[in-house]
Structures are given as structure tokens and as C-alpha cells.
Design an enzyme around this catalytic site. Structure first.
Site, PDB file in Angstrom:
ATOM      1  N   PHE A  59      -1.704  17.566   8.701  1.00  0.00           N
ATOM      2  CA  PHE A  59      -1.618  16.391   8.150  1.00  0.00           C
ATOM      3  C   PHE A  59       0.059  16.155   8.641  1.00  0.00           C
ATOM      4  O   PHE A  59       0.652  17.253   8.444  1.00  0.00           O
ATOM      5  CB  PHE A  59      -1.714  17.214   6.793  1.00  0.00           C
ATOM      6  CG  PHE A  59      -1.101  16.151   5.419  1.00  0.00           C
ATOM      7  CD1 PHE A  59      -2.296  14.813   5.468  1.00  0.00           C
ATOM      8  CD2 PHE A  59      -0.215  15.816   5.010  1.00  0.00           C
ATOM      9  CE1 PHE A  59      -1.825  14.043   4.294  1.00  0.00           C
ATOM     10  CE2 PHE A  59       0.681  14.490   3.686  1.00  0.00           C
ATOM     11  CZ  PHE A  59      -0.531  13.969   4.101  1.00  0.00           C
ATOM     12  N   ASP A  82       4.125  10.401   3.879  1.00  0.00           N
ATOM     13  CA  ASP A  82       4.367  10.778   3.096  1.00  0.00           C
ATOM     14  C   ASP A  82       3.289  11.920   2.353  1.00  0.00           C
ATOM     15  O   ASP A  82       2.010  12.189   3.160  1.00  0.00           O
ATOM     16  CB  ASP A  82       4.313   9.650   1.873  1.00  0.00           C
ATOM     17  CG  ASP A  82       2.858   9.398   0.613  1.00  0.00           C
ATOM     18  OD1 ASP A  82       2.378   8.725   1.851  1.00  0.00           O
ATOM     19  OD2 ASP A  82       2.675   9.554  -0.075  1.00  0.00           O
ATOM     20  N   GLU A  84      -0.470   0.145  10.900  1.00  0.00           N
ATOM     21  CA  GLU A  84      -0.973   1.040  10.066  1.00  0.00           C
ATOM     22  C   GLU A  84       0.276   2.411  10.940  1.00  0.00           C
ATOM     23  O   GLU A  84       0.416   2.226  11.652  1.00  0.00           O
ATOM     24  CB  GLU A  84      -1.962   1.347  10.330  1.00  0.00           C
ATOM     25  CG  GLU A  84      -2.493   2.047   9.470  1.00  0.00           C
ATOM     26  CD  GLU A  84      -2.456   2.241   8.107  1.00  0.00           C
ATOM     27  OE1 GLU A  84      -1.940   2.233   7.580  1.00  0.00           O
ATOM     28  OE2 GLU A  84      -3.867   2.569   7.798  1.00  0.00           O
ATOM     29  N   ASP A  85       0.378   3.152  10.033  1.00  0.00           N
ATOM     30  CA  ASP A  85       0.957   4.138   9.890  1.00  0.00           C
ATOM     31  C   ASP A  85       0.413   5.135  10.833  1.00  0.00           C
ATOM     32  O   ASP A  85       0.680   5.584  11.784  1.00  0.00           O
ATOM     33  CB  ASP A  85       1.672   5.240   8.880  1.00  0.00           C
ATOM     34  CG  ASP A  85       0.856   5.011   7.438  1.00  0.00           C
ATOM     35  OD1 ASP A  85      -0.119   4.864   7.236  1.00  0.00           O
ATOM     36  OD2 ASP A  85       0.992   5.354   6.307  1.00  0.00           O
ATOM     37  N   THR A 134      -9.771   2.678   5.509  1.00  0.00           N
ATOM     38  CA  THR A 134      -8.572   1.825   4.798  1.00  0.00           C
ATOM     39  C   THR A 134      -8.206   0.808   5.745  1.00  0.00           C
ATOM     40  O   THR A 134      -8.414  -0.581   5.319  1.00  0.00           O
ATOM     41  CB  THR A 134      -7.320   2.137   5.231  1.00  0.00           C
ATOM     42  OG1 THR A 134      -7.444   3.601   3.889  1.00  0.00           O
ATOM     43  CG2 THR A 134      -5.709   1.500   4.671  1.00  0.00           C
ATOM     44  N   ASP A 175      -6.928   8.077  10.404  1.00  0.00           N
ATOM     45  CA  ASP A 175      -7.271   8.817  10.107  1.00  0.00           C
ATOM     46  C   ASP A 175      -9.286   8.615   9.834  1.00  0.00           C
ATOM     47  O   ASP A 175      -9.469   8.623  10.730  1.00  0.00           O
ATOM     48  CB  ASP A 175      -7.330   9.589   8.555  1.00  0.00           C
ATOM     49  CG  ASP A 175      -7.152  10.920   8.362  1.00  0.00           C
ATOM     50  OD1 ASP A 175      -7.330  11.533   9.204  1.00  0.00           O
ATOM     51  OD2 ASP A 175      -7.784  10.832   7.262  1.00  0.00           O
ATOM     52  N   THR A 176      -9.828   8.566   8.976  1.00  0.00           N
ATOM     53  CA  THR A 176     -11.371   8.573   8.288  1.00  0.00           C
ATOM     54  C   THR A 176     -11.556   6.926   8.869  1.00  0.00           C
ATOM     55  O   THR A 176     -12.903   7.247   9.977  1.00  0.00           O
ATOM     56  CB  THR A 176     -11.285   8.393   7.532  1.00  0.00           C
ATOM     57  OG1 THR A 176     -11.235   7.480   5.810  1.00  0.00           O
ATOM     58  CG2 THR A 176     -11.363  10.122   6.487  1.00  0.00           C
ATOM     59  N   GLY A 177     -10.164   6.208   9.154  1.00  0.00           N
ATOM     60  CA  GLY A 177     -10.480   4.677   9.827  1.00  0.00           C
ATOM     61  C   GLY A 177     -10.962   3.744   8.256  1.00  0.00           C
ATOM     62  O   GLY A 177     -11.270   2.464   8.225  1.00  0.00           O
ATOM     63  N   GLY A 196       3.330   3.484   3.526  1.00  0.00           N
ATOM     64  CA  GLY A 196       4.315   4.751   5.589  1.00  0.00           C
ATOM     65  C   GLY A 196       3.976   3.462   6.719  1.00  0.00           C
ATOM     66  O   GLY A 196       4.465   4.275   7.483  1.00  0.00           O
ATOM     67  N   LYS A 198      -5.883   9.171  14.311  1.00  0.00           N
ATOM     68  CA  LYS A 198      -6.139  10.992  14.438  1.00  0.00           C
ATOM     69  C   LYS A 198      -7.733  10.838  14.877  1.00  0.00           C
ATOM     70  O   LYS A 198      -9.622  10.833  13.603  1.00  0.00           O
ATOM     71  CB  LYS A 198      -6.310  11.615  12.842  1.00  0.00           C
ATOM     72  CG  LYS A 198      -5.205  12.275  12.899  1.00  0.00           C
ATOM     73  CD  LYS A 198      -5.357  13.611  11.492  1.00  0.00           C
ATOM     74  CE  LYS A 198      -4.715  12.691  10.550  1.00  0.00           C
ATOM     75  NZ  LYS A 198      -4.317  13.068   9.186  1.00  0.00           N
ATOM     76  N   ARG A 240       9.101  10.621   3.383  1.00  0.00           N
ATOM     77  CA  ARG A 240       8.785   9.398   4.328  1.00  0.00           C
ATOM     78  C   ARG A 240       9.904   9.487   5.693  1.00  0.00           C
ATOM     79  O   ARG A 240      10.344   8.984   6.254  1.00  0.00           O
ATOM     80  CB  ARG A 240       8.326   8.177   3.348  1.00  0.00           C
ATOM     81  CG  ARG A 240       7.144   7.958   3.118  1.00  0.00           C
ATOM     82  CD  ARG A 240       7.122   6.899   2.340  1.00  0.00           C
ATOM     83  NE  ARG A 240       6.195   5.937   1.055  1.00  0.00           N
ATOM     84  CZ  ARG A 240       4.750   5.641   1.193  1.00  0.00           C
ATOM     85  NH1 ARG A 240       3.982   6.534   2.391  1.00  0.00           N
ATOM     86  NH2 ARG A 240       4.107   6.201   0.170  1.00  0.00           N
TER      87      ARG A 240
HETATM   88  P1  IMP Z   1      -7.589   6.218   6.273  1.00  0.00           P
HETATM   89  O1  IMP Z   1      -8.331   5.460   5.038  1.00  0.00           O
HETATM   90  O2  IMP Z   1      -8.798   8.039   6.270  1.00  0.00           O
HETATM   91  O3  IMP Z   1      -7.612   5.893   8.097  1.00  0.00           O
HETATM   92  O4  IMP Z   1      -6.068   7.326   5.731  1.00  0.00           O
HETATM   93  C1  IMP Z   1      -5.340   5.663   6.492  1.00  0.00           C
HETATM   94  C2  IMP Z   1      -3.917   6.390   5.256  1.00  0.00           C
HETATM   95  O5  IMP Z   1      -4.983   7.382   4.676  1.00  0.00           O
HETATM   96  C3  IMP Z   1      -3.106   6.128   5.614  1.00  0.00           C
HETATM   97  O6  IMP Z   1      -2.162   5.167   5.637  1.00  0.00           O
HETATM   98  C4  IMP Z   1      -2.161   7.193   5.608  1.00  0.00           C
HETATM   99  O7  IMP Z   1      -1.574   6.413   4.193  1.00  0.00           O
HETATM  100  C5  IMP Z   1      -3.025   8.359   5.142  1.00  0.00           C
HETATM  101  N1  IMP Z   1      -2.816   9.269   5.866  1.00  0.00           N
HETATM  102  C6  IMP Z   1      -3.936   9.487   6.727  1.00  0.00           C
HETATM  103  N2  IMP Z   1      -3.658  10.631   7.191  1.00  0.00           N
HETATM  104  C7  IMP Z   1      -2.506  10.885   7.069  1.00  0.00           C
HETATM  105  C8  IMP Z   1      -1.896  12.055   6.959  1.00  0.00           C
HETATM  106  O8  IMP Z   1      -2.301  13.564   7.707  1.00  0.00           O
HETATM  107  N3  IMP Z   1      -0.567  11.892   6.310  1.00  0.00           N
HETATM  108  C9  IMP Z   1       0.159  10.952   5.555  1.00  0.00           C
HETATM  109  N4  IMP Z   1      -0.413  10.355   5.447  1.00  0.00           N
HETATM  110  C10 IMP Z   1      -2.026  10.396   6.272  1.00  0.00           C
END
Ligand code: IMP
Length: 180
Positions: free
Chosen positions: A150, A157, A97-98, A105, A101-103, A42, A129, A163
């Protein structure tokens, strides 16, 4: 089957302009040359544009692939799919990072980097987010804060699709588009 329609959340020009600002901010607080780690797949367009904007001042570059999503849902567990190629011992690492979201990753990646001896770890993300955060992670640079939608495009993607769109769009299911 109808062609999917994606409302534009952030257009391409606005994204590029913001990435140039992030590059300027990074340059202004640069003490040591950064070692960039892009989170594939991403973050690739974001990383490409940021390194272009940094020009000669770009540091070294590596990438890692982590996965946590299945469709539009976060699974809650982060899997290492492709490891780094270079070591990070003693380096000032800047994660690219792209979207955060939850944090989870970024939390998992920071743990990997510190465990391997990184001197410091900063994170630059194109999108965040905040309303979805489950774990708090420090973010030193955020391109745009977005609502709980989303999104696809500019690297992001849905199961490997969309993408390549040159903007950030909102993914809508056909059901959501259909009038009641
Ligand atoms: P986290 O670990 O929940 O913060 O998510 C991070 C990863 O989830 C990002 O690197 C994306 O690959 C994927 N992701 C989270 N939200 C979206 C979205 O709205 N669209 C596409 N990918 C997302």
C-alpha cells in the site's frame, strides 16, 4: 503517538523524470489532440506534472472523482462521486490515473466514456500493481510497476492523508514497524 515513518519507494526526482518520458511517448504517438480526464483526487499531481511537461501541446482537460477504497482495502464497487464537466463525444480521451490496482476503476471509467461516445480511450497511470489485477484493462502508459504494497504520497492517500508527500512511500502500520 509516534510519528509515522514511510520508506521511500520512488523519490520525487525519479517520478518527475519518468513523467517527462511519458509526455515524450504521448507526443510521439499523438495523432489527435488528447482530451485528458484525471481521476481525482489521486491523479492530480501526476496530471499537473504531465501537462507541464507537454507544454503548448497539451490538449483539453477535465476530471472525475471515483471511489472504491475504504482504508487500505478495495471494496470491489466503484462509485461516481463527481462527474465530468465536459462531454466526450467523438474525442480521443486519455485517462490519467495515479495507480491501477484491481483494474476496476479504469474498467468502470472506460465503460462510462465509451457509453458517452468517446472516439477512443487510452490510459496513462503513474503506478501499476500488476499482481493485484482482477480485471484486465489496457494501459498505454505506465510510469512504474510496483509490488503489492500500500503506497502513499504524490497524490496517493490513506483516507485522505499523505497525498502531499513529494515521493511515493510505503505505508507501514506501527505494528509492522515494531520489532518482534
Ligand atoms: P482499482 O480500481 O482497484 O484499480 O484501484 C484504483 C484506485 O484505488 C486508485 O485510484 C487509488 O485511489 C486506490 N488505490 C489502489 N491501491 C492503492 C495504494 O496502494 N495506495 C493508495 N491508493 C490506492
Amino acid at each position: 503517538m509516534s510519528v509515522p515513518h514511510f520508506p521511500v519507494l520512488i523519490d520525487g526526482q525519479t517520478i518527475i523524470r519518468r513523467i517527462h518520458e511519458l509526455a515524450r511517448e504521448l507526443r510521439s504517438r499523438a495523432e489527435e489532440e488528447p482530451h485528458f480526464v484525471a481521476v481525482l483526487a489521486g491523479a492530480r499531481p501526476f496530471a499537473d506534472q504531465l501537462l507541464l511537461a507537454l507544454g503548448r501541446e497539451r490538449g483539453s482537460y477535465d476530471s472525475i472523482r471515483l471511489a472504491s477504497y475504504s482504508g487500505t482495502e478495495s471494496t470491489g464497487t466503484v462509485r461516481l462521486v463527481k462527474d465530468l464537466e465536459q462531454d466526450v463525444l467523438g474525442k480521443r480521451v486519455v485517462i490519467l490515473e495515479d495507480i491501477v490496482d484491481t483494474g476496476r476503476t479504469i474498467q468502470a471509467l472506460r465503460a462510462i466514456l465509451f457509453e458517452r461516445g468517446a472516439a477512443s480511450v487510452e490510459t496513462l497511470t503513474l503506478l501499476s500493481k500488476p499482481s493485484r489485477r482482477v480485471v484486465e484493462v489496457p494501459l498505454e502508459g505506465v510510469g512504474f510497476e510496483v509490488p503489492d504494497l500500500f503506497v502513499i504520497g504524490f497524490g496517493m492517500d490513506l483516507d485522505g492523508k499523505f497525498r502531499e508527500l513529494p515521493y511515493v512511500g510505503v505505508y507501514q502500520t506501527e505494528e509492522a514497524e515494531r520489532p518482534a
